[in-house]
Design a protein around this motif. Structure first.
Motif, PDB file in Angstrom:
ATOM      1  N   ALA A  94      10.143   0.764 -37.623  1.00 13.93           N
ATOM      2  CA  ALA A  94      10.057   1.552 -38.844  1.00 13.93           C
ATOM      3  C   ALA A  94      10.790   0.890 -40.000  1.00 13.93           C
ATOM      4  CB  ALA A  94      10.626   2.946 -38.606  1.00 13.93           C
ATOM      5  N   LEU A  95      11.822   0.134 -39.744  1.00 14.20           N
ATOM      6  CA  LEU A  95      12.617  -0.473 -40.798  1.00 14.20           C
ATOM      7  C   LEU A  95      11.808  -1.418 -41.688  1.00 14.20           C
ATOM      8  CD1 LEU A  95      15.405  -0.570 -42.034  1.00 14.20           C
ATOM      9  CD2 LEU A  95      15.989  -2.403 -40.451  1.00 14.20           C
ATOM     10  N   PRO A  96      11.005  -2.356 -41.158  1.00 12.87           N
ATOM     11  CA  PRO A  96      10.228  -3.224 -42.049  1.00 12.87           C
ATOM     12  C   PRO A  96       9.231  -2.447 -42.903  1.00 12.87           C
ATOM     13  CG  PRO A  96      10.314  -4.173 -39.845  1.00 12.87           C
ATOM     14  CD  PRO A  96      10.903  -2.789 -39.769  1.00 12.87           C
ATOM     15  N   VAL A  97       8.625  -1.400 -42.377  1.00 12.96           N
ATOM     16  CA  VAL A  97       7.683  -0.589 -43.148  1.00 12.96           C
ATOM     17  C   VAL A  97       8.409   0.079 -44.307  1.00 12.96           C
ATOM     18  CG1 VAL A  97       6.157   1.417 -43.059  1.00 12.96           C
ATOM     19  CG2 VAL A  97       6.147  -0.266 -41.194  1.00 12.96           C
ATOM     20  N   THR A  98       9.605   0.590 -44.067  1.00 17.20           N
ATOM     21  CA  THR A  98      10.396   1.225 -45.111  1.00 17.20           C
ATOM     22  C   THR A  98      10.762   0.217 -46.189  1.00 17.20           C
ATOM     23  OG1 THR A  98      11.298   2.743 -43.484  1.00 17.20           O
ATOM     24  CG2 THR A  98      12.483   2.552 -45.568  1.00 17.20           C
ATOM     25  N   LEU A  99      11.149  -0.968 -45.814  1.00 18.82           N
ATOM     26  CA  LEU A  99      11.531  -1.994 -46.785  1.00 18.82           C
ATOM     27  C   LEU A  99      10.355  -2.452 -47.626  1.00 18.82           C
ATOM     28  CD1 LEU A  99      14.036  -4.141 -44.706  1.00 18.82           C
ATOM     29  CD2 LEU A  99      14.550  -2.454 -46.468  1.00 18.82           C
ATOM     30  N   LEU A 100       9.156  -2.457 -47.061  1.00 17.38           N
ATOM     31  CA  LEU A 100       7.978  -2.856 -47.827  1.00 17.38           C
ATOM     32  C   LEU A 100       7.727  -1.910 -48.991  1.00 17.38           C
ATOM     33  CD1 LEU A 100       5.418  -3.870 -45.068  1.00 17.38           C
ATOM     34  CD2 LEU A 100       6.597  -5.369 -46.667  1.00 17.38           C
ATOM     35  N   GLY A 101       7.999  -0.650 -48.834  1.00 23.66           N
ATOM     36  CA  GLY A 101       7.749   0.330 -49.871  1.00 23.66           C
ATOM     37  C   GLY A 101       8.801   0.341 -50.967  1.00 23.66           C
ATOM     38  N   THR A 102       9.856  -0.456 -50.860  1.00 22.77           N
ATOM     39  CA  THR A 102      10.917  -0.429 -51.844  1.00 22.77           C
ATOM     40  C   THR A 102      10.955  -1.692 -52.695  1.00 22.77           C
ATOM     41  OG1 THR A 102      12.495  -1.316 -50.261  1.00 22.77           O
ATOM     42  CG2 THR A 102      12.351   1.101 -50.448  1.00 22.77           C
ATOM     43  N   ALA A 103       9.850  -2.393 -52.813  1.00 24.57           N
ATOM     44  CA  ALA A 103       9.824  -3.610 -53.629  1.00 24.57           C
ATOM     45  C   ALA A 103      10.113  -3.254 -55.077  1.00 24.57           C
ATOM     46  CB  ALA A 103       8.461  -4.282 -53.518  1.00 24.57           C
ATOM     47  N   PRO A 104      10.893  -4.066 -55.760  1.00 22.89           N
ATOM     48  CA  PRO A 104      11.213  -3.764 -57.154  1.00 22.89           C
ATOM     49  C   PRO A 104       9.979  -3.892 -58.040  1.00 22.89           C
ATOM     50  CG  PRO A 104      12.027  -5.940 -56.570  1.00 22.89           C
ATOM     51  CD  PRO A 104      11.501  -5.300 -55.310  1.00 22.89           C
ATOM     52  N   ALA A 105       9.959  -3.115 -59.110  1.00 20.78           N
ATOM     53  CA  ALA A 105       8.853  -3.185 -60.064  1.00 20.78           C
ATOM     54  C   ALA A 105       8.901  -4.537 -60.767  1.00 20.78           C
ATOM     55  CB  ALA A 105       8.974  -2.058 -61.083  1.00 20.78           C
ATOM     56  N   PRO A 106       7.734  -5.086 -61.126  1.00 26.35           N
ATOM     57  CA  PRO A 106       7.748  -6.378 -61.805  1.00 26.35           C
ATOM     58  C   PRO A 106       8.419  -6.263 -63.174  1.00 26.35           C
ATOM     59  CG  PRO A 106       5.532  -5.443 -61.789  1.00 26.35           C
ATOM     60  CD  PRO A 106       6.398  -4.559 -60.943  1.00 26.35           C
TER      61      PRO A 106
ATOM     62  N   ALA B  68       3.977  -3.863 -68.002  1.00 28.94           N
ATOM     63  CA  ALA B  68       3.981  -4.460 -66.678  1.00 28.94           C
ATOM     64  C   ALA B  68       2.831  -5.468 -66.623  1.00 28.94           C
ATOM     65  CB  ALA B  68       3.789  -3.387 -65.610  1.00 28.94           C
ATOM     66  N   PRO B  69       2.972  -6.572 -65.933  1.00 29.65           N
ATOM     67  CA  PRO B  69       1.856  -7.516 -65.820  1.00 29.65           C
ATOM     68  C   PRO B  69       0.617  -6.819 -65.270  1.00 29.65           C
ATOM     69  CG  PRO B  69       3.875  -8.484 -64.966  1.00 29.65           C
ATOM     70  CD  PRO B  69       4.164  -7.036 -65.231  1.00 29.65           C
ATOM     71  N   GLY B  70      -0.559  -7.221 -65.768  1.00 34.75           N
ATOM     72  CA  GLY B  70      -1.815  -6.637 -65.302  1.00 34.75           C
ATOM     73  C   GLY B  70      -2.922  -6.821 -66.303  1.00 34.75           C
ATOM     74  N   ASP B  71      -4.037  -6.138 -66.063  1.00 37.04           N
ATOM     75  CA  ASP B  71      -5.198  -6.181 -66.954  1.00 37.04           C
ATOM     76  C   ASP B  71      -5.091  -5.052 -67.970  1.00 37.04           C
ATOM     77  OD1 ASP B  71      -6.278  -8.295 -65.593  1.00 37.04           O
ATOM     78  OD2 ASP B  71      -7.615  -7.072 -64.385  1.00 37.04           O
ATOM     79  N   TYR B  72      -5.433  -5.363 -69.219  1.00 36.76           N
ATOM     80  CA  TYR B  72      -5.376  -4.384 -70.299  1.00 36.76           C
ATOM     81  C   TYR B  72      -6.547  -4.588 -71.246  1.00 36.76           C
ATOM     82  CZ  TYR B  72      -0.628  -3.449 -68.777  1.00 36.76           C
ATOM     83  OH  TYR B  72       0.462  -3.101 -68.029  1.00 36.76           O
ATOM     84  N   ALA B  73      -6.790  -3.591 -72.077  1.00 37.61           N
ATOM     85  CA  ALA B  73      -7.727  -3.680 -73.191  1.00 37.61           C
ATOM     86  C   ALA B  73      -7.106  -2.890 -74.335  1.00 37.61           C
ATOM     87  CB  ALA B  73      -9.089  -3.100 -72.820  1.00 37.61           C
ATOM     88  N   VAL B  74      -7.449  -3.274 -75.572  1.00 35.23           N
ATOM     89  CA  VAL B  74      -6.907  -2.591 -76.742  1.00 35.23           C
ATOM     90  C   VAL B  74      -8.068  -2.118 -77.603  1.00 35.23           C
ATOM     91  CG1 VAL B  74      -5.509  -2.834 -78.835  1.00 35.23           C
ATOM     92  CG2 VAL B  74      -4.826  -4.017 -76.738  1.00 35.23           C
TER      93      VAL B  74
ATOM     94  N   THR C 286     -13.664  -6.203 -73.151  1.00 38.31           N
ATOM     95  CA  THR C 286     -12.462  -6.242 -73.980  1.00 38.31           C
ATOM     96  C   THR C 286     -11.186  -6.512 -73.187  1.00 38.31           C
ATOM     97  OG1 THR C 286     -12.176  -3.855 -73.787  1.00 38.31           O
ATOM     98  CG2 THR C 286     -13.472  -4.641 -75.654  1.00 38.31           C
ATOM     99  N   ARG C 287     -11.270  -6.534 -71.883  1.00 40.98           N
ATOM    100  CA  ARG C 287     -10.078  -6.676 -71.057  1.00 40.98           C
ATOM    101  C   ARG C 287      -9.529  -8.098 -71.102  1.00 40.98           C
ATOM    102  NH1 ARG C 287     -10.074  -9.834 -67.696  1.00 40.98           N
ATOM    103  NH2 ARG C 287      -8.903  -9.672 -65.861  1.00 40.98           N
ATOM    104  N   PHE C 288      -8.223  -8.190 -70.912  1.00 44.21           N
ATOM    105  CA  PHE C 288      -7.551  -9.483 -70.840  1.00 44.21           C
ATOM    106  C   PHE C 288      -6.370  -9.342 -69.903  1.00 44.21           C
ATOM    107  CE2 PHE C 288      -5.868  -7.058 -74.315  1.00 44.21           C
ATOM    108  CZ  PHE C 288      -4.506  -7.244 -74.276  1.00 44.21           C
ATOM    109  N   ASP C 289      -5.910 -10.466 -69.388  1.00 47.83           N
ATOM    110  CA  ASP C 289      -4.826 -10.472 -68.418  1.00 47.83           C
ATOM    111  C   ASP C 289      -3.498 -10.710 -69.132  1.00 47.83           C
ATOM    112  OD1 ASP C 289      -3.778 -10.476 -65.708  1.00 47.83           O
ATOM    113  OD2 ASP C 289      -3.413 -12.615 -66.032  1.00 47.83           O
ATOM    114  N   VAL C 290      -2.518  -9.918 -68.773  1.00 50.18           N
ATOM    115  CA  VAL C 290      -1.167 -10.103 -69.287  1.00 50.18           C
ATOM    116  C   VAL C 290      -0.290 -10.445 -68.083  1.00 50.18           C
ATOM    117  CG1 VAL C 290       0.779  -9.029 -70.481  1.00 50.18           C
ATOM    118  CG2 VAL C 290      -1.550  -8.467 -71.165  1.00 50.18           C
ATOM    119  N   ALA C 291      -0.054 -11.751 -67.876  1.00 50.52           N
ATOM    120  CA  ALA C 291       0.788 -12.192 -66.774  1.00 50.52           C
ATOM    121  C   ALA C 291       2.140 -12.671 -67.288  1.00 50.52           C
ATOM    122  CB  ALA C 291       0.095 -13.317 -66.006  1.00 50.52           C
ATOM    123  N   ALA C 292       2.176 -13.064 -68.556  1.00 47.51           N
ATOM    124  CA  ALA C 292       3.390 -13.515 -69.233  1.00 47.51           C
ATOM    125  C   ALA C 292       3.285 -13.011 -70.669  1.00 47.51           C
ATOM    126  CB  ALA C 292       3.468 -15.033 -69.184  1.00 47.51           C
ATOM    127  N   ASP C 293       4.250 -13.328 -71.496  1.00 52.42           N
ATOM    128  CA  ASP C 293       4.181 -12.911 -72.894  1.00 52.42           C
ATOM    129  C   ASP C 293       2.856 -13.379 -73.487  1.00 52.42           C
ATOM    130  OD1 ASP C 293       6.694 -11.886 -72.514  1.00 52.42           O
ATOM    131  OD2 ASP C 293       7.728 -13.336 -73.767  1.00 52.42           O
TER     132      ASP C 293
END
Length: 148
Positions: free
Chosen positions: A13-25, A82-88, A130-137
């Motif tokens: 159970a311990l590894p499963v619990t740790l997987l769910g606590t990854a920090p937000a990007p 947060a990094p990801g796909d966006y449109a404006v 209209t979508r574009f990827d935001v992986a960095a600034d």
């Protein structure tokens, strides 16, 4: 279940619990530069979409992040995302009534713009166009379009 049975399950159970606590990007910076405003009247109403659902309803309700800024000769806005796909999508609300005014045929009387500056015909573009990827600034330059 006995204490011994529980102690055998705990290592599993311990590894499963740790997987769910990854920090937000870490957030990245999206800068939106707007060109082609025909006047400094009113406001520019922007919506940063993270989903194609309800794109673009003009109000950004429930599916996007709305932002209203004063119209000016140069409009630039920076947002942490947060990094990801966006449109404006955006409108130049020249009369300040909070909505996109249209004529009797449904043609916008105020300016509109979309990320990736797609060619506009008889309807609003799709999220995919209209979508574009935001992986960095990232900087997205949007040209306002006026039909009337």
């Amino acid at each position: 279940m006995s204490f011994r049975g529980l102690s055998l399950l705990l290592p599993l159970a311990l590894p499963v619990t740790l997987l769910g606590t990854a920090p937000a990007p870490e957030p990245v910076r999206l800068e939106i530069a707007l060109t082609g405003l025909r006047s400094s009247d009113g406001n520019v109403v922007l919506c940063v979409w993270h989903s194609p659902k309800r794109f673009p309803d003009g109000k950004c309700e429930g599916e996007g992040t709305p932002l209203t800024v004063a119209a000016a000769p140069v409009v630039q806005v920076a947002l942490p995302l947060a990094p990801g796909d966006y449109a404006v999508s955006l409108i130049h609300d020249e009369n300040g009534n909070g909505k996109l005014d249209k004529n009797l045929l449904g043609i916008p009387k105020e300016g509109v713009g979309f990320s990736q500056n797609p060619k506009l015909m008889f309807s609003a573009p799709t999220y995919a166009a209209t979508r574009f990827d935001v992986a960095a600034d990232t900087t997205e330059t949007i040209r306002m379009k006026y039909f009337l």
